[in-house]
Design an enzyme around this catalytic site. Structure first.
Site, PDB file in Angstrom:
ATOM      1  N   ARG A 108       0.942  -1.153  -0.123  1.00 24.08           N
ATOM      2  CA  ARG A 108       0.000   0.154  -0.046  1.00 24.08           C
ATOM      3  C   ARG A 108       0.732   1.239   0.043  1.00 24.08           C
ATOM      4  NH1 ARG A 108      -5.381   1.483   3.633  1.00 24.08           N
ATOM      5  NH2 ARG A 108      -6.059  -0.033   1.964  1.00 24.08           N
ATOM      6  N   HIS A 135      -7.740   0.743  -6.279  1.00 29.68           N
ATOM      7  CA  HIS A 135      -7.869  -0.008  -5.176  1.00 29.68           C
ATOM      8  C   HIS A 135      -8.518  -1.115  -5.655  1.00 29.68           C
ATOM      9  CE1 HIS A 135      -7.783  -1.352  -1.021  1.00 29.68           C
ATOM     10  NE2 HIS A 135      -8.583  -0.495  -0.431  1.00 29.68           N
ATOM     11  N   GLN A 138     -10.000  -3.960  -3.131  1.00 32.61           N
ATOM     12  CA  GLN A 138     -11.375  -3.646  -2.890  1.00 32.61           C
ATOM     13  C   GLN A 138     -12.529  -3.794  -3.821  1.00 32.61           C
ATOM     14  OE1 GLN A 138     -12.076  -1.766   0.410  1.00 32.61           O
ATOM     15  NE2 GLN A 138     -13.894  -2.641  -0.261  1.00 32.61           N
ATOM     16  N   ASP A 227     -17.382   6.674  -0.695  1.00 33.88           N
ATOM     17  CA  ASP A 227     -16.229   6.693  -0.100  1.00 33.88           C
ATOM     18  C   ASP A 227     -15.962   7.878   0.740  1.00 33.88           C
ATOM     19  OD1 ASP A 227     -13.657   5.961   0.786  1.00 33.88           O
ATOM     20  OD2 ASP A 227     -13.118   6.037  -1.183  1.00 33.88           O
ATOM     21  N   CYS A 267     -16.410   1.280   1.421  1.00 37.52           N
ATOM     22  CA  CYS A 267     -15.151   0.555   1.527  1.00 37.52           C
ATOM     23  C   CYS A 267     -14.537   0.518   2.905  1.00 37.52           C
ATOM     24  CB  CYS A 267     -14.228   0.687   0.632  1.00 37.52           C
ATOM     25  SG  CYS A 267     -13.290   2.355   0.752  1.00 37.52           S
ATOM     26  N   ARG A 293     -13.435  -9.448   1.784  1.00 39.54           N
ATOM     27  CA  ARG A 293     -12.242  -9.231   1.517  1.00 39.54           C
ATOM     28  C   ARG A 293     -11.501 -10.143   1.597  1.00 39.54           C
ATOM     29  NH1 ARG A 293      -9.850  -3.623   2.112  1.00 39.54           N
ATOM     30  NH2 ARG A 293      -8.537  -4.506   0.767  1.00 39.54           N
TER      31      ARG A 293
HETATM   32  N1   CP Z   1     -11.178  -0.367   3.009  1.00 40.42           N
HETATM   33  C1   CP Z   1      -9.975  -0.319   2.991  1.00 40.42           C
HETATM   34  O1   CP Z   1      -8.916  -0.607   2.492  1.00 40.42           O
HETATM   35  O2   CP Z   1      -9.647  -0.578   4.670  1.00 40.42           O
HETATM   36  P1   CP Z   1      -8.193  -0.166   5.298  1.00 40.42           P
HETATM   37  O3   CP Z   1      -7.640   1.287   4.819  1.00 40.42           O
HETATM   38  O4   CP Z   1      -8.442  -0.162   6.570  1.00 40.42           O
HETATM   39  O5   CP Z   1      -7.342  -1.250   4.785  1.00 40.42           O
HETATM   40  N1  NVA Z   2     -10.269   6.497  -0.773  1.00 40.85           N
HETATM   41  C1  NVA Z   2      -9.788   5.995   0.234  1.00 40.85           C
HETATM   42  C2  NVA Z   2     -10.048   4.434   0.577  1.00 40.85           C
HETATM   43  C3  NVA Z   2      -9.554   4.102   1.801  1.00 40.85           C
HETATM   44  C4  NVA Z   2      -9.473   2.513   1.990  1.00 40.85           C
HETATM   45  C5  NVA Z   2      -8.400   6.435   0.642  1.00 40.85           C
HETATM   46  O1  NVA Z   2      -7.534   6.376  -0.531  1.00 40.85           O
HETATM   47  O2  NVA Z   2      -8.002   6.746   1.613  1.00 40.85           O
END
Ligand code: CP
Ligand code: NVA
Length: 309
Positions: A108, A135, A138, A227, A267, A293
């Site tokens: 990530r 993502h 997800q 989101d 999410c 997930r």
């Molecule tokens: N939805 C998601 O990716 O959650 P986290 O940021 O907690 O991993």
């Molecule tokens: N769009 C959000 C998703 C988090 C899981 C971000 O990038 O923070």
């Protein structure tokens, strides 16, 4: 071995295979405890290395459980404790070491460039666990959740997105092309989705609509997604951005524009973009969505390791 970086670059056949495998595995482990291994332990002896340069709760836990349930193990690295993080080692050498010690790498990051470089240098599979532009784990899991709840192919459903044009929406747009579903995007004019991605998508999927009106976007929806307006590490004037989205909240009134059977997905983590009454209503399936997930990522890992049958 295969990387899992962008839904756009993976064939429909492979994405569908992942979903079918996930459904079978989920059904088969109804009586198993959290850490019990799936029959056959297909990833026995394999190590998934995870690294988070941004916060995570769900992705971290779900990949931990996913590899465990397949018989393997995981190690989570803190990016600031690596030589790479402090600039003391090149990305190429880091990738070489990861490939020597581990069997898969889940990253990530705040940098799409870093994802690209790791994908070039690693000789083990790379999974994108969220980048600025997508993502994918997800959204593939969300397709699974939609089809599980609606008991039909997503291609027969009206999907609506209300909110920011961010990484999750980008992956949803790519998914709408792969899975051929109708996608209504409701966002403020200033926050229109990425032009290149949208142009590519619209050429293939003629059922993508962008409207700057949440109510219009919600009409007749089977699923409404939202989101956070402020994504992780969003470098914007937060107060200003939130004010631009004041008419893009998922409220009970907005949900009434959709079909009676419409479900709400998010999410997580959430912000002020959804009313508590919607979030905690029967229409909201966010907890089921979050847990799925684990199931889908198991099949993503099997795809990456060349073990998907
Ligand atoms: N939805 C998601 O990716 O959650 P986290 O940021 O907690 O991993
Ligand atoms: N769009 C959000 C998703 C988090 C899981 C971000 O990038 O923070």
């Amino acid at each position: 071995m295969k990387h899992f970086i962008n839904l756009k670059d993976i064939s429909y056949q492979n994405l569908r295979k992942i979903l079918i495998d996930a459904k079978n595995r989920k059904n088969k482990r109804k009586k198993l405890d959290t850490l019990e291994t799936d029959k056959g332990a297909p990833l026995k002896g394999k190590l998934l290395i995870q690294m988070f340069e941004k916060s995570s709760l769900r992705t971290r836990l779900s990949f931990y459980l996913a590899i465990k349930q397949l018989g393997g193990g995981t190690l989570t690295l803190r990016s600031n404790e690596l030589h790479l993080g402090s600039g003391g080692e090149s990305l190429e050498d880091t990738a070489k070491i990861l490939s020597t010690y581990g069997d898969g790498f889940m990253l990530r990051t705040d940098s799409d460039k870093k994802i690209k470089s790791f994908s070039d240098y690693l000789s083990i599979p790379l999974v994108n666990g969220l980048s600025p532009s997508s993502h994918p784990t997800q959204v593939l899991s969300d397709i699974f959740t939609v089809e599980e709840i609606k008991k039909k192919s997503i291609s027969k459903l009206n999907i609506t997105w209300i909110g920011d044009s961010n990484n999750v929406l980008n992956s949803l747009i790519a998914a709408s092309v792969k899975f051929d579903f109708k996608l209504n995007i409701g966002c403020p004019k200033k926050y229109t989705p990425n032009k290149d991605l949208l142009n590519w998508a619209k050429k293939i999927n003629k059922k993508i609509y962008v409207v700057n009106d949440a109510k219009k976007a919600a009409i007749n929806a089977d699923v409404i997604f939202s989101d956070k307006v402020l994504s992780l590490n969003d470098k914007v004037n937060k107060k200003k951005k939130l004010s631009h989205f004041k008419n893009f909240k998922v409220t009970q009134k907005l949900m009434r524009k959709a079909k009676k059977s419409c479900i709400f997905l998010h999410c997580l983590p959430r912000g002020s973009e959804v009313e508590e009454k919607v979030f905690s209503s029967n229409q909201s399936k966010v907890w089921q969505q979050a847990l799925n997930r684990v199931h889908v990522q198991k099949s993503i890992l099997l795809y990456c390791f060349g073990k998907l049958r």
